[in-house]
Design a protein around this motif. Structure first.
Motif, PDB file in Angstrom:
ATOM      1  N   LYS A   1       6.140  21.076 -16.768  1.00 28.65           N
ATOM      2  CA  LYS A   1       5.301  20.257 -15.908  1.00 28.65           C
ATOM      3  C   LYS A   1       6.104  19.054 -15.414  1.00 28.65           C
ATOM      4  O   LYS A   1       6.958  18.534 -16.129  1.00 28.65           O
ATOM      5  CB  LYS A   1       4.045  19.799 -16.650  1.00 28.65           C
ATOM      6  N   HIS A   2       5.824  18.665 -14.191  1.00 26.23           N
ATOM      7  CA  HIS A   2       6.527  17.535 -13.573  1.00 26.23           C
ATOM      8  C   HIS A   2       5.501  16.569 -13.006  1.00 26.23           C
ATOM      9  O   HIS A   2       4.639  16.957 -12.225  1.00 26.23           O
ATOM     10  CB  HIS A   2       7.447  18.033 -12.451  1.00 26.23           C
ATOM     11  N   SER A   3       5.599  15.317 -13.406  1.00 23.21           N
ATOM     12  CA  SER A   3       4.693  14.289 -12.904  1.00 23.21           C
ATOM     13  C   SER A   3       5.327  13.640 -11.679  1.00 23.21           C
ATOM     14  O   SER A   3       6.429  13.103 -11.742  1.00 23.21           O
ATOM     15  CB  SER A   3       4.432  13.245 -13.991  1.00 23.21           C
TER      16      SER A   3
ATOM     17  N   GLU B   1       8.964  11.131  -3.956  1.00 23.01           N
ATOM     18  CA  GLU B   1       9.383  12.506  -4.194  1.00 23.01           C
ATOM     19  C   GLU B   1       8.738  13.456  -3.187  1.00 23.01           C
ATOM     20  O   GLU B   1       7.657  13.203  -2.673  1.00 23.01           O
ATOM     21  CB  GLU B   1       9.028  12.947  -5.619  1.00 23.01           C
TER      22      GLU B   1
ATOM     23  N   ILE C   1      11.869  18.051  -5.673  1.00 29.55           N
ATOM     24  CA  ILE C   1      11.498  18.499  -7.029  1.00 29.55           C
ATOM     25  C   ILE C   1      11.983  19.915  -7.272  1.00 29.55           C
ATOM     26  O   ILE C   1      12.478  20.242  -8.355  1.00 29.55           O
ATOM     27  CB  ILE C   1       9.970  18.414  -7.214  1.00 29.55           C
TER      28      ILE C   1
ATOM     29  N   HIS D   1      14.674  21.056 -10.313  1.00 31.63           N
ATOM     30  CA  HIS D   1      14.318  22.029 -11.347  1.00 31.63           C
ATOM     31  C   HIS D   1      14.850  23.437 -11.043  1.00 31.63           C
ATOM     32  O   HIS D   1      14.494  24.386 -11.733  1.00 31.63           O
ATOM     33  CB  HIS D   1      12.797  22.084 -11.499  1.00 31.63           C
TER      34      HIS D   1
ATOM     35  N   LYS E   1       0.372  16.273 -11.494  1.00 35.03           N
ATOM     36  CA  LYS E   1       1.298  17.027 -12.343  1.00 35.03           C
ATOM     37  C   LYS E   1       1.476  18.422 -11.762  1.00 35.03           C
ATOM     38  O   LYS E   1       0.523  19.182 -11.639  1.00 35.03           O
ATOM     39  CB  LYS E   1       0.774  17.094 -13.774  1.00 35.03           C
TER      40      LYS E   1
END
Length: 269
Positions: A62-64, A69, A74, A78, A107
């Protein structure tokens, strides 16, 4: 290849059987004579190898989202296979209909499967299961005397959005076109670069830099030269490089290809 001479098995002496004659009052008894031999323990049966369990799949990360951004940025951080489009497909319900507008604090699930892939799996269900489901539905329809469902009214046609004929309207219309074409970028990123390149003048032209010397001066809100405008022109927009919406969308398309997004541009590009 096994090493020689480390574990030699001793030679076993074959079991010899002879007869020894013993005289007892004239009677001859035949007694077996057993030759010396070596005894060996039978090797223990090899333990059955336990079947190897397949490694459990790692849970999606998970990415907040933080301010500034973009999905493209993102996805690169990743190493998402399929880029920002794959990331958007897996998080469409969270992001919403516009992939360019991601709000800080949400998220994102990295590696989430898109709804489309789930639908594909469902469509590949076995024919027998499908027939069973159909039979079950038919059986329920016979048991329940339900009133016929009225047909839904056709959805109202999407109303055209009116944009103001100024910098704000040009940017917003460009963002709508970019969303349809899958081109990343935000209002802030576009506005910041326009103010640096042309101060918001759609008729701005640079007649003094190296591009101008070559005969291809930079034009319009985001100062795009004609070869770049033609290469990255977005279908559905004007072919005039001075057209504000066409100029913005072509420049953002170019920036996405080279920098990931117009949001990542902070100087001459």
């Amino acid at each position: 290849m096994p090493a020689q001479g480390k574990h030699r098995r001793p030679k076993s002496t074959s079991l010899g059987r002879g007869l020894a004659a013993v005289t007892t009052g004239g009677a001859v008894l035949a007694l077996p004579v057993i030759g010396a031999t070596s005894a060996f323990a039978a090797p223990a049966p090899a333990a059955a190898a336990a079947p190897a369990n397949s490694a459990a799949k790692a849970a999606p990360a998970k990415h907040s989202v933080v301010a500034g951004e973009t999905l493209s940025k993102i996805a690169r951080e990743h190493s998402v296979s399929g880029g920002w489009k794959k990331l958007y497909e897996g998080n469409r319900k969270i992001v919403g209909s516009n992939p360019d507008l991601i709000h800080p604090g949400i998220k994102l699930v990295i590696g989430a499967k898109s709804a489309a892939s789930s639908d594909d799996k469902a469509s590949k269900a076995s024919p027998s299961a499908a027939r069973g489901a159909s039979a079950d539905r038919a059986d329920r329809s016979e048991r329940v005397n339900a009133a016929p469902v009225a047909k839904a009214a056709p959805a109202a046609e999407k109303q055209a959005v009116a944009y103001t004929n100024d910098l704000d309207g040009w940017i917003r219309e460009s963002l709508a076109v970019m969303a349809e074409q899958g081109i990343p970028g935000t209002y802030e990123g576009i506005h910041r670069n326009i103010m640096r390149e042309s101060s918001g003048n759609p008729n701005a032209i640079n007649n003094w830099d190296s591009n101008a010397v070559k005969g291809t001066p930079s034009k319009g809100l985001l100062q795009v030269i004609d070869p770049t405008f033609q290469a990255y022109h977005v279908p559905g927009t004007s072919t005039d490089s001075y057209d504000p919406v066409a100029n913005i969308t072509a420049a953002c398309n170019y920036a996405a290809d080279r920098y990931g997004s117009i949001d990542n541009v902070f100087g001459a590009y």
